[in-house]
Structure formats: structure tokens, C-alpha cells
Design a protein around this motif. Sequence first.
Motif, short mmCIF file in Angstrom:
data_model
loop_
_atom_site.label_atom_id
_atom_site.label_comp_id
_atom_site.label_asym_id
_atom_site.label_seq_id
_atom_site.Cartn_x
_atom_site.Cartn_y
_atom_site.Cartn_z
N PHE A 1 0.86 -1.18 0.00
CA PHE A 1 0.00 0.00 0.00
C PHE A 1 0.90 1.24 0.00
O PHE A 1 1.70 1.42 0.91
CB PHE A 1 -0.90 0.04 1.24
N GLU A 2 0.76 2.06 -1.05
CA GLU A 2 1.47 3.33 -1.08
C GLU A 2 0.54 4.41 -0.57
O GLU A 2 -0.58 4.56 -1.06
CB GLU A 2 1.95 3.67 -2.48
N VAL A 3 0.98 5.14 0.44
CA VAL A 3 0.16 6.18 1.08
C VAL A 3 0.74 7.54 0.74
O VAL A 3 1.90 7.82 1.01
CB VAL A 3 0.13 5.98 2.61
N LEU A 4 -0.09 8.38 0.11
CA LEU A 4 0.33 9.70 -0.33
C LEU A 4 -0.44 10.77 0.45
O LEU A 4 -1.62 10.61 0.72
CB LEU A 4 0.13 9.84 -1.83
N GLY A 5 0.26 11.87 0.78
CA GLY A 5 -0.29 12.80 1.75
C GLY A 5 -1.10 13.94 1.22
O GLY A 5 -1.47 14.82 2.00
N THR A 6 -1.38 14.00 -0.08
CA THR A 6 -2.19 15.10 -0.57
C THR A 6 -3.63 14.90 -0.13
O THR A 6 -4.25 13.92 -0.51
CB THR A 6 -2.12 15.20 -2.10
N PRO A 7 -4.22 15.81 0.68
CA PRO A 7 -5.59 15.60 1.18
C PRO A 7 -6.60 15.56 0.04
O PRO A 7 -6.47 16.32 -0.91
CB PRO A 7 -5.82 16.81 2.08
N PRO A 8 -7.66 14.72 0.11
CA PRO A 8 -7.76 13.64 1.08
C PRO A 8 -6.73 12.56 0.81
O PRO A 8 -6.27 12.43 -0.33
CB PRO A 8 -9.19 13.12 0.87
N ILE A 9 -6.37 11.82 1.82
CA ILE A 9 -5.30 10.83 1.69
C ILE A 9 -5.61 9.85 0.56
O ILE A 9 -6.72 9.36 0.44
CB ILE A 9 -5.13 10.07 3.02
N THR A 10 -4.61 9.59 -0.26
CA THR A 10 -4.76 8.65 -1.36
C THR A 10 -3.95 7.39 -1.07
O THR A 10 -2.80 7.47 -0.63
CB THR A 10 -4.29 9.28 -2.69
N VAL A 11 -4.56 6.25 -1.31
CA VAL A 11 -3.91 4.95 -1.08
C VAL A 11 -3.91 4.18 -2.40
O VAL A 11 -4.96 4.02 -3.03
CB VAL A 11 -4.64 4.13 0.00
N LYS A 12 -2.73 3.71 -2.82
CA LYS A 12 -2.59 2.87 -4.00
C LYS A 12 -2.22 1.47 -3.55
O LYS A 12 -1.32 1.30 -2.72
CB LYS A 12 -1.52 3.42 -4.94
N VAL A 13 -2.90 0.48 -4.08
CA VAL A 13 -2.69 -0.90 -3.69
C VAL A 13 -2.02 -1.65 -4.84
O VAL A 13 -2.51 -1.61 -5.97
CB VAL A 13 -4.02 -1.59 -3.32
N TYR A 14 -0.91 -2.32 -4.56
CA TYR A 14 -0.14 -3.03 -5.59
C TYR A 14 -0.07 -4.53 -5.27
O TYR A 14 0.08 -4.94 -4.12
CB TYR A 14 1.29 -2.49 -5.66
N GLU A 15 -0.14 -5.32 -6.35
CA GLU A 15 0.10 -6.76 -6.25
C GLU A 15 1.59 -7.00 -5.97
O GLU A 15 2.42 -6.10 -6.17
CB GLU A 15 -0.30 -7.44 -7.56
N PRO A 16 1.96 -8.21 -5.54
CA PRO A 16 3.38 -8.49 -5.29
C PRO A 16 4.28 -8.27 -6.52
O PRO A 16 5.45 -7.92 -6.37
CB PRO A 16 3.38 -9.97 -4.89
N ASN A 17 3.70 -8.41 -7.76
CA ASN A 17 4.51 -8.21 -8.97
C ASN A 17 4.57 -6.76 -9.42
O ASN A 17 5.15 -6.44 -10.45
CB ASN A 17 3.98 -9.08 -10.11
N GLY A 18 3.97 -5.85 -8.64
CA GLY A 18 4.01 -4.43 -8.98
C GLY A 18 2.81 -3.94 -9.75
O GLY A 18 2.71 -2.73 -10.03
N THR A 19 1.87 -4.82 -10.11
CA THR A 19 0.66 -4.38 -10.80
C THR A 19 -0.23 -3.58 -9.84
O THR A 19 -0.48 -4.02 -8.71
CB THR A 19 -0.14 -5.59 -11.33
N GLU A 20 -0.67 -2.42 -10.29
CA GLU A 20 -1.56 -1.62 -9.46
C GLU A 20 -2.95 -2.25 -9.46
O GLU A 20 -3.59 -2.39 -10.49
CB GLU A 20 -1.64 -0.18 -9.97
N ARG A 21 -3.41 -2.64 -8.30
CA ARG A 21 -4.71 -3.29 -8.17
C ARG A 21 -5.83 -2.28 -7.98
O ARG A 21 -6.92 -2.45 -8.52
CB ARG A 21 -4.70 -4.23 -6.96
#
Length: 267
Positions: free
Chosen positions: A74-94
Motif C-alpha cells: 500500500f502506497e500512502v500519499l499525503g495530498t488531502p484527502p489521503i490517497t492509497v494505491k494498492v499493488y500486487e506483489p509483482n508491482g501491478t496496481e490493483r
Amino acid sequence: MTKWHATVLLGAGLTLAACTHGGIHHSGTPMSSAPSRLDALPLCSSIKPQAVEPDPDPALDCVLRSKDSAKLTFEVLGTPPITVKVYEPNGTERQTFTVPVNKPERTPPLLADLDRDGRDELIVVDTVGSDGDVLNVWRANKDSGKFAQAGQVIGYPDFRTTDEHFTAFYASTGAGSGRVTLYRFVNDKVVGLGSLFVQAADWPDPPDPARTWYTNGNTLCSFNYDDVPPGQAEKTNQALTDAGVDPPAAQDRFCKQAWVADIYRKR
């Protein structure tokens, strides 16, 4: 009072589809550079809370890594509202989703298996308070595997799991006293089951004599049967019954469990 320990808790924006609990965007596009880039980011658990502006820090970029079988990042980015990107183990953005927050005071999110079902939930601080924080819980749907908001809980981002696999969140009500609120998941949504009044047995202030207290180690415990606001007692009784707990037996059932003794354990 013994503090419970848990890993502590938090996107640059993409174009997001509108959703009641924040925008959600699904993507299956492989990102070959994602693993190495993500590996270089700091863990969110290393970010210390800071009550300063801007809040959250727009420069925040950290990662959470699940310890369950999914092995998601989970990549957590601080620009409000908080954005969360979820990645598979191979790097594919889920998946990408936004979490509306009120005042997280830069406390980053955490991952935790709240009900011990083998999958981590994502917990994001919405508002902090001396009598408990408001925490947004995001849970993976059993069918799609996509994360969606399961609801909010009250308490600090520390928790215990009951013998029944319910989740118990603690919040302080004083130097030697507090309240533990019990929750479970029903159809991937958070459902409250009532609360326990707790107090350190060696605290000099006597406990409320109007309540019946059970002593478990150094912790005094009393189930909250109060009808405040009116109708709450009926709701609590129904929630307990639906969960397979006999309401009159709730105090004995929960207050005798080992995790209760740990709340104010003597060091």
C-alpha cells in the motif's frame, strides 16, 4: 496504565470516480518500475505524528506491506484527502482509493488483521481525541478482493481480539480508567457490540459503586448496560444476540478473558 502496542498508522491524486466514501479507481496495468520504486520508500510505521500544518503532509509518500497471504503493498500519499494505491506483489496496481480525513495529525495508517480471519484490514485515522480517535476501517471484499470502507470505530489505533474474534478498541477516560468498545464484521461492515468500563485495580480513585465490577488481574471490568441514549440498551442486546452472546452473560463472558487483565497489567 499499560499502553498497548501496535504498529502505527497514512496520495498524489489520480482521476478518481466519485463514491460515497471517497473515489475508487481500479487498474490492472503492470508497472515494471513499481517494485523498485516502492522498495525505496520509507515504511509508514517510521513516520512520527506531528501536530503541525499542513496536515497531512502533502509530501508524505510511504508504504505499508501486508503480512497476510495476499502480500499487498500500500502506497500512502499525503495530498488531502489521503490517497492509497494498492499493488500486487509483482508491482501491478490493483486499486486506488481516497480516504476523506478530518484531522489525522500526520498519523499514518496501519494494517492489522482485526478479526483474525487471515486478511489484513487498513485503518486510517480520521480524527484524534483524548477520549478516543475516530478510525476509518477499510476491508477487502471476500469476492472481489477490492478494499471498501467497512465503517468507523472509536478508540486508539491499538486493539485486542476477543476469544470470539471480535475486535476490542481501548480509549482512555482518565489516568487510570478507560472504555473498551467491541466490534465485529457482518457482511464486511463494522457492527458495534457494546462496551466495557475498565479501571486499574490499584488506582486510588474508587470505581463507580453503582456498577458491578469483575476483577481480572489488575483490571476492574464492568459491561456497559446503560440505556444512554434511550434505546441503546435494546440495540446492544440485539447486537449481542445476533453475535451469539447472551446479553445478561456479557460481563462474565468478556471481563474474564485474558486480554482484559493485560489492559492495566503491573510491570
